[in-house]
Design a protein around this motif. Structure first.
Motif, PDB file in Angstrom:
ATOM      1  N   THR A  57      48.385  70.006  49.983  1.00 31.15           N
ATOM      2  CA  THR A  57      48.581  68.638  49.502  1.00 31.15           C
ATOM      3  C   THR A  57      47.480  67.725  50.003  1.00 31.15           C
ATOM      4  OG1 THR A  57      50.982  68.964  49.477  1.00 31.15           O
ATOM      5  CG2 THR A  57      50.191  66.698  49.420  1.00 31.15           C
ATOM      6  N   VAL A  58      47.104  67.882  51.269  1.00 30.73           N
ATOM      7  CA  VAL A  58      46.029  67.063  51.819  1.00 30.73           C
ATOM      8  C   VAL A  58      44.753  67.257  51.011  1.00 30.73           C
ATOM      9  CG1 VAL A  58      44.526  66.738  53.818  1.00 30.73           C
ATOM     10  CG2 VAL A  58      46.995  66.990  54.142  1.00 30.73           C
ATOM     11  N   LYS A  59      44.446  68.498  50.681  1.00 30.92           N
ATOM     12  CA  LYS A  59      43.207  68.794  49.950  1.00 30.92           C
ATOM     13  C   LYS A  59      43.276  68.327  48.511  1.00 30.92           C
ATOM     14  CE  LYS A  59      40.140  72.649  48.726  1.00 30.92           C
ATOM     15  NZ  LYS A  59      39.893  74.108  48.862  1.00 30.92           N
ATOM     16  N   GLN A  60      44.392  68.597  47.842  1.00 28.50           N
ATOM     17  CA  GLN A  60      44.468  68.355  46.401  1.00 28.50           C
ATOM     18  C   GLN A  60      44.946  66.950  46.035  1.00 28.50           C
ATOM     19  OE1 GLN A  60      46.872  71.469  44.671  1.00 28.50           O
ATOM     20  NE2 GLN A  60      45.366  73.064  45.099  1.00 28.50           N
ATOM     21  N   VAL A  61      45.645  66.276  46.933  1.00 25.90           N
ATOM     22  CA  VAL A  61      46.230  64.980  46.599  1.00 25.90           C
ATOM     23  C   VAL A  61      45.631  63.837  47.423  1.00 25.90           C
ATOM     24  CG1 VAL A  61      48.371  63.629  46.460  1.00 25.90           C
ATOM     25  CG2 VAL A  61      48.391  66.088  45.899  1.00 25.90           C
ATOM     26  N   TRP A  62      45.681  63.971  48.733  1.00 27.10           N
ATOM     27  CA  TRP A  62      45.381  62.817  49.577  1.00 27.10           C
ATOM     28  C   TRP A  62      43.891  62.561  49.785  1.00 27.10           C
ATOM     29  CZ3 TRP A  62      49.510  60.701  48.717  1.00 27.10           C
ATOM     30  CH2 TRP A  62      50.766  61.232  48.991  1.00 27.10           C
ATOM     31  N   THR A  63      43.066  63.604  49.915  1.00 29.36           N
ATOM     32  CA  THR A  63      41.674  63.381  50.318  1.00 29.36           C
ATOM     33  C   THR A  63      40.919  62.515  49.315  1.00 29.36           C
ATOM     34  OG1 THR A  63      41.663  65.476  51.534  1.00 29.36           O
ATOM     35  CG2 THR A  63      39.535  64.497  51.020  1.00 29.36           C
ATOM     36  N   ASP A  64      41.119  62.727  48.037  1.00 24.24           N
ATOM     37  CA  ASP A  64      40.450  61.885  47.041  1.00 24.24           C
ATOM     38  C   ASP A  64      40.915  60.436  47.146  1.00 24.24           C
ATOM     39  OD1 ASP A  64      38.887  63.903  46.036  1.00 24.24           O
ATOM     40  OD2 ASP A  64      40.164  64.310  44.290  1.00 24.24           O
ATOM     41  N   GLN A  65      42.199  60.238  47.415  1.00 30.61           N
ATOM     42  CA  GLN A  65      42.692  58.871  47.588  1.00 30.61           C
ATOM     43  C   GLN A  65      42.099  58.241  48.846  1.00 30.61           C
ATOM     44  OE1 GLN A  65      46.935  58.257  46.901  1.00 30.61           O
ATOM     45  NE2 GLN A  65      47.059  60.190  45.756  1.00 30.61           N
ATOM     46  N   TRP A  81      46.667  67.906  59.711  1.00 31.20           N
ATOM     47  CA  TRP A  81      45.740  68.209  58.630  1.00 31.20           C
ATOM     48  C   TRP A  81      45.278  66.937  57.935  1.00 31.20           C
ATOM     49  CZ3 TRP A  81      43.284  72.600  58.243  1.00 31.20           C
ATOM     50  CH2 TRP A  81      43.858  73.752  58.775  1.00 31.20           C
ATOM     51  N   ALA A  82      46.200  65.998  57.749  1.00 27.90           N
ATOM     52  CA  ALA A  82      45.825  64.733  57.114  1.00 27.90           C
ATOM     53  C   ALA A  82      44.862  63.953  57.997  1.00 27.90           C
ATOM     54  CB  ALA A  82      47.074  63.905  56.816  1.00 27.90           C
ATOM     55  N   PRO A  96      58.846  60.484  40.998  1.00 31.89           N
ATOM     56  CA  PRO A  96      58.640  61.171  42.286  1.00 31.89           C
ATOM     57  C   PRO A  96      57.180  61.598  42.460  1.00 31.89           C
ATOM     58  CG  PRO A  96      60.569  62.041  41.140  1.00 31.89           C
ATOM     59  CD  PRO A  96      59.837  61.174  40.158  1.00 31.89           C
ATOM     60  N   ASN A  97      56.743  61.614  43.727  1.00 31.87           N
ATOM     61  CA  ASN A  97      55.393  62.078  44.023  1.00 31.87           C
ATOM     62  C   ASN A  97      55.398  62.834  45.350  1.00 31.87           C
ATOM     63  OD1 ASN A  97      55.472  60.091  46.024  1.00 31.87           O
ATOM     64  ND2 ASN A  97      54.121  58.681  44.935  1.00 31.87           N
ATOM     65  N   HIS A  98      54.226  63.024  45.947  1.00 27.59           N
ATOM     66  CA  HIS A  98      54.120  63.801  47.182  1.00 27.59           C
ATOM     67  C   HIS A  98      54.318  62.958  48.442  1.00 27.59           C
ATOM     68  CE1 HIS A  98      52.174  66.720  44.457  1.00 27.59           C
ATOM     69  NE2 HIS A  98      52.499  67.613  45.370  1.00 27.59           N
ATOM     70  N   SER A  99      54.641  61.707  48.303  1.00 28.34           N
ATOM     71  CA  SER A  99      54.760  60.839  49.470  1.00 28.34           C
ATOM     72  C   SER A  99      55.971  61.223  50.323  1.00 28.34           C
ATOM     73  CB  SER A  99      54.872  59.382  49.049  1.00 28.34           C
ATOM     74  OG  SER A  99      56.138  59.126  48.444  1.00 28.34           O
ATOM     75  N   LEU A 100      55.916  60.815  51.578  1.00 22.78           N
ATOM     76  CA  LEU A 100      56.973  61.161  52.529  1.00 22.78           C
ATOM     77  C   LEU A 100      58.326  60.610  52.100  1.00 22.78           C
ATOM     78  CD1 LEU A 100      57.687  62.427  55.285  1.00 22.78           C
ATOM     79  CD2 LEU A 100      57.094  60.238  56.342  1.00 22.78           C
TER      80      LEU A 100
END
Length: 386
Positions: free
Chosen positions: A98-106, A341-342, A199-203
């Motif tokens: 998730t960190v690689k595919q979702v968060w890093t670009d953001q 990881w984040a 819904p999304n990947h957020s906590l």
């Protein structure tokens, strides 16, 4: 109370610079009772590494602990199956994938905008003007509280941190902490219908998708904010300060001889952003001739263990060339930081390289001020460029 030898500190001096006292503690004895902190401290790396895993003795379940009382019982204050169930529920948010595919670009998008805003200037306070908003915008994405400003994210995080370290019982600090947790609850209330609809990947979203109870969801979001804002903020600014004050090592990083992530990890060993983690003694236990009694408060001193002379070749120096594989900056047991990881992606892949790419002649414009021992980092850091 334990029968550990007593070590006295000056709390103000310890907050300003804990390392001289921690060094003397390691030399005097591995297990010491510090009356000013109301706790028995484990100061050596190997003792922390081994005993953090003994949850039957060193329990994270602390019903009367400040974090539980002020923020609710989050997964960090649970052991065994209860802890693992909630850790599994939040994994879709913090997994390496998730960190690689979702968060890093953001992370990159928000950081680029912050740098664009800074570019017309020739100076700033790197803590307040760069590290704080970079960390805050990242945490807004991860928690799902995109209705909160980065400044408010920083305020409520600091308020909870101060509350959780308020061992002196200052009523003003406690009152401010309650104000901060109330703000988080209001922002959660505002985002629940939005994230339930999409819904999304957020906590916040993944916990509700997993069916966690409302008090669990809220406590874990507060936990993420209490650590997920100040620690990246302090590590971003602190690693930059370390590199600027060690220009030879900065040049090695810029030349690709040392990675940005390596620089961050060495900084996190040298100046542990998380300097301590508390535990409750669940049963009588003897360690190095000291008897710990049930309900004793024990502090695992990560900031001391990361400078253990018996483990690290150059413990008191920022040295990206030394072996830091034994570092315990993110913890050592079942409560190993879920956001590791984040944090590594945000700091090592985004915040550090993007700043030096935009401002290659970045320089210190005055002394940086540091503070804290349970949580430690730069309080201000004037820099200039151009």
């Amino acid at each position: 109370m334990s029968d550990a030898p007593v070590y006295e500190i000056d709390p103000a001096a310890f907050w300003a610079d804990p390392y001289p006292d921690l060094k003397r503690m390691r030399a005097q004895g591995p297990v010491l009772r510090v009356p000013q902190l109301g706790a028995t401290l484990l100061t050596r790396r190997d003792d922390i590494f081994v005993n953090e895993k003994k949850i039957e003795v060193f329990s994270s379940d602390q019903p009367e602990g400040l974090m539980t009382v002020l923020m609710g019982q989050n997964m960090m204050r649970k052991d065994g199956a209860a802890h693992m169930a909630e850790r599994k529920a939040i994994f879709p948010t913090v997994s390496p994938k998730t960190v690689k595919q979702v968060w890093t670009d953001q992370f990159r998008s928000h950081t680029a905008r912050i740098l664009d805003d800074l570019a017309p200037r020739d100076a700033c306070d790197l803590v307040a003007d760069y590290a704080m908003p970079v960390s805050g915008e990242a945490l807004k994405c991860i928690t799902g509280l995109t209705n909160m400003t980065a400044h408010e994210m920083n305020r409520v995080s600091q308020g909870m941190i101060d509350g959780c370290a308020n061992y002196a019982g200052d009523p003003a600090i406690e009152a401010n902490c309650h104000d901060c947790t109330a703000s988080i609850d209001r922002h959660i209330d505002g985002m629940i219908p939005v994230l339930d609809a999409e819904p999304n990947h957020s906590l916040l979203s993944v916990q509700r998708q997993a069916g966690l109870l409302d008090d669990q969801v809220r406590a874990n979001v507060k936990l993420a904010i209490s650590g997920g804002q100040n620690e990246p903020r302090d590590a971003i600014a602190g690693t930059i300060w370390a590199l600027l004050t060690h220009p030879d090592q900065l040049q090695q990083v810029k030349a690709g001889q040392v990675g940005w992530l390596r620089a961050f990890e060495e900084y996190a060993r040298w100046i542990s952003p998380i300097g301590m983690s508390p535990r409750r003694v669940a049963q009588r236990y003897e360690l190095h001739g000291v008897t710990l009694e049930p309900e004793d408060r024990v502090f695992l001193m990560f900031g001391s263990g990361n400078r253990d002379e018996d483990v690290f070749a150059n413990p008191d120096a920022f040295d990206t060339g030394q072996d830091i594989s034994a570092s315990i900056s993110f913890g050592a047991g079942p409560h190993f930081c879920a956001g590791a990881w984040a944090s590594k992606a945000l700091i090592g892949e985004v915040a550090l390289p993007m700043l030096f790419e935009r401002f290659p002649d970045l320089r210190l414009a005055g002394p940086a001020r540091f503070g804290g021992w349970a949580f430690r980092g730069p309080l201000s850091m004037p820099v200039g460029w151009g």
